[in-house]
Scaffold this motif. Structure first.
Motif, PDB file in Angstrom:
ATOM      1  N   ILE A   1      27.777  26.824  34.037  1.00 14.83           N
ATOM      2  CA  ILE A   1      28.950  26.823  33.154  1.00 14.83           C
ATOM      3  C   ILE A   1      29.972  25.803  33.646  1.00 14.83           C
ATOM      4  N   LEU A   2      30.215  25.799  34.956  1.00 15.04           N
ATOM      5  CA  LEU A   2      31.179  24.839  35.519  1.00 15.04           C
ATOM      6  C   LEU A   2      30.735  23.399  35.288  1.00 15.04           C
ATOM      7  N   LEU A   3      29.449  23.109  35.481  1.00 16.92           N
ATOM      8  CA  LEU A   3      28.942  21.755  35.222  1.00 16.92           C
ATOM      9  C   LEU A   3      29.141  21.372  33.756  1.00 16.92           C
ATOM     10  N   SER A   4      28.838  22.298  32.877  1.00 13.14           N
ATOM     11  CA  SER A   4      28.975  22.028  31.440  1.00 13.14           C
ATOM     12  C   SER A   4      30.430  21.793  31.058  1.00 13.14           C
ATOM     13  N   TYR A   5      31.334  22.614  31.568  1.00 12.82           N
ATOM     14  CA  TYR A   5      32.743  22.454  31.247  1.00 12.82           C
ATOM     15  C   TYR A   5      33.306  21.158  31.847  1.00 12.82           C
ATOM     16  N   LEU A   6      32.880  20.828  33.052  1.00 16.28           N
ATOM     17  CA  LEU A   6      33.323  19.567  33.650  1.00 16.28           C
ATOM     18  C   LEU A   6      32.853  18.386  32.811  1.00 16.28           C
ATOM     19  N   SER A   7      31.604  18.425  32.379  1.00 17.68           N
ATOM     20  CA  SER A   7      31.087  17.318  31.573  1.00 17.68           C
ATOM     21  C   SER A   7      31.818  17.217  30.236  1.00 17.68           C
ATOM     22  N   LEU A   8      32.112  18.337  29.617  1.00 16.22           N
ATOM     23  CA  LEU A   8      32.852  18.299  28.355  1.00 16.22           C
ATOM     24  C   LEU A   8      34.282  17.783  28.569  1.00 16.22           C
ATOM     25  N   SER A   9      34.876  18.128  29.706  1.00 17.85           N
ATOM     26  CA  SER A   9      36.213  17.611  30.026  1.00 17.85           C
ATOM     27  C   SER A   9      36.199  16.092  30.112  1.00 17.85           C
ATOM     28  N   ILE A  10      35.150  15.566  30.710  1.00 14.50           N
ATOM     29  CA  ILE A  10      34.999  14.112  30.831  1.00 14.50           C
ATOM     30  C   ILE A  10      34.766  13.492  29.450  1.00 14.50           C
ATOM     31  N   LEU A  11      33.903  14.105  28.667  1.00 14.00           N
ATOM     32  CA  LEU A  11      33.604  13.568  27.334  1.00 14.00           C
ATOM     33  C   LEU A  11      34.829  13.610  26.419  1.00 14.00           C
ATOM     34  N   PHE A  12      35.619  14.684  26.493  1.00 16.43           N
ATOM     35  CA  PHE A  12      36.825  14.787  25.677  1.00 16.43           C
ATOM     36  C   PHE A  12      37.987  13.988  26.264  1.00 16.43           C
ATOM     37  N   GLU A  13      37.831  13.545  27.514  1.00 22.77           N
ATOM     38  CA  GLU A  13      38.865  12.763  28.214  1.00 22.77           C
ATOM     39  C   GLU A  13      40.223  13.461  28.119  1.00 22.77           C
ATOM     40  N   ASP A  14      40.232  14.719  28.541  1.00 26.76           N
ATOM     41  CA  ASP A  14      41.420  15.545  28.362  1.00 26.76           C
ATOM     42  C   ASP A  14      41.781  16.277  29.659  1.00 26.76           C
ATOM     43  N   VAL A  15      43.004  16.084  30.124  1.00 27.08           N
ATOM     44  CA  VAL A  15      43.485  16.730  31.345  1.00 27.08           C
ATOM     45  C   VAL A  15      43.559  18.248  31.157  1.00 27.08           C
ATOM     46  N   TYR A  16      43.941  18.716  29.973  1.00 24.26           N
ATOM     47  CA  TYR A  16      43.997  20.147  29.682  1.00 24.26           C
ATOM     48  C   TYR A  16      42.652  20.803  29.986  1.00 24.26           C
ATOM     49  N   LYS A  17      41.577  20.172  29.547  1.00 22.77           N
ATOM     50  CA  LYS A  17      40.242  20.731  29.765  1.00 22.77           C
ATOM     51  C   LYS A  17      39.843  20.649  31.243  1.00 22.77           C
ATOM     52  N   LEU A  18      40.252  19.589  31.923  1.00 23.31           N
ATOM     53  CA  LEU A  18      39.996  19.508  33.369  1.00 23.31           C
ATOM     54  C   LEU A  18      40.736  20.618  34.122  1.00 23.31           C
ATOM     55  N   VAL A  19      41.984  20.872  33.737  1.00 21.86           N
ATOM     56  CA  VAL A  19      42.765  21.934  34.383  1.00 21.86           C
ATOM     57  C   VAL A  19      42.103  23.292  34.146  1.00 21.86           C
TER      58      VAL A  19
END
Length: 145
Positions: free
Chosen positions: A90-108
């Protein structure tokens, strides 16, 4: 008390995971397009980790951190590399989506989810050590995520 705590942990996890998909943004960032290939690879690896772990757990699977009554300790397959491969995936998937969306909110939120999984897995592991005496040895040999 344990039952209420189980429900609390699962509820918080659902809230954090759903908040990731709210149409909200703190700050956008730009990465070179090559990062997208790495992000897609991380996403696929994350999903595979989750699916393999779900397959290995099958009838022992529970949304709650407390082990099921007739469960057995699984320390082979993907569980040889991670004590919590579902959380890891789950963490890998969320990290990858954060990168794809290029969004600090999602990284946080991914960082918050990581901290939450540390907290939840600590509770879970205390229960597993009570239930399975060999879990202490497994814990020393195998990384958490």
């Amino acid at each position: 008390m344990k039952k209420a705590y189980n429900i609390l942990l699962v509820t918080l996890q659902i809230i954090i995971m759903c908040a990731f998909f709210f149409p909200m943004s703190l700050l956008k960032f730009r990465l070179p397009e090559a990062f997208n290939y790495g992000a897609y690879t991380l996403f696929v690896l994350g999903v595979l980790c989750v699916l393999i772990a779900l397959y290995q757990l099958r009838h022992q699977l529970s949304p709650f951190p407390s082990p099921r009554k007739n469960s057995k300790l699984i320390n082979s397959g993907i569980f040889r590399y991670s004590r919590h491969p579902i959380y890891f995936g789950i963490l890998l998937s969320y990290l990858s989506l954060s990168i794809l969306f290029e969004d600090v909110y999602k990284l946080v939120l991914t960082a918050v989810l990581y901290l939450f999984f540390c907290w939840k897995s600590t509770f879970e592991e205390n229960l597993l050590m009570e239930r399975f005496p060999k879990y202490k040895i497994y814990r020393k040999k195998t990384p958490r995520f």
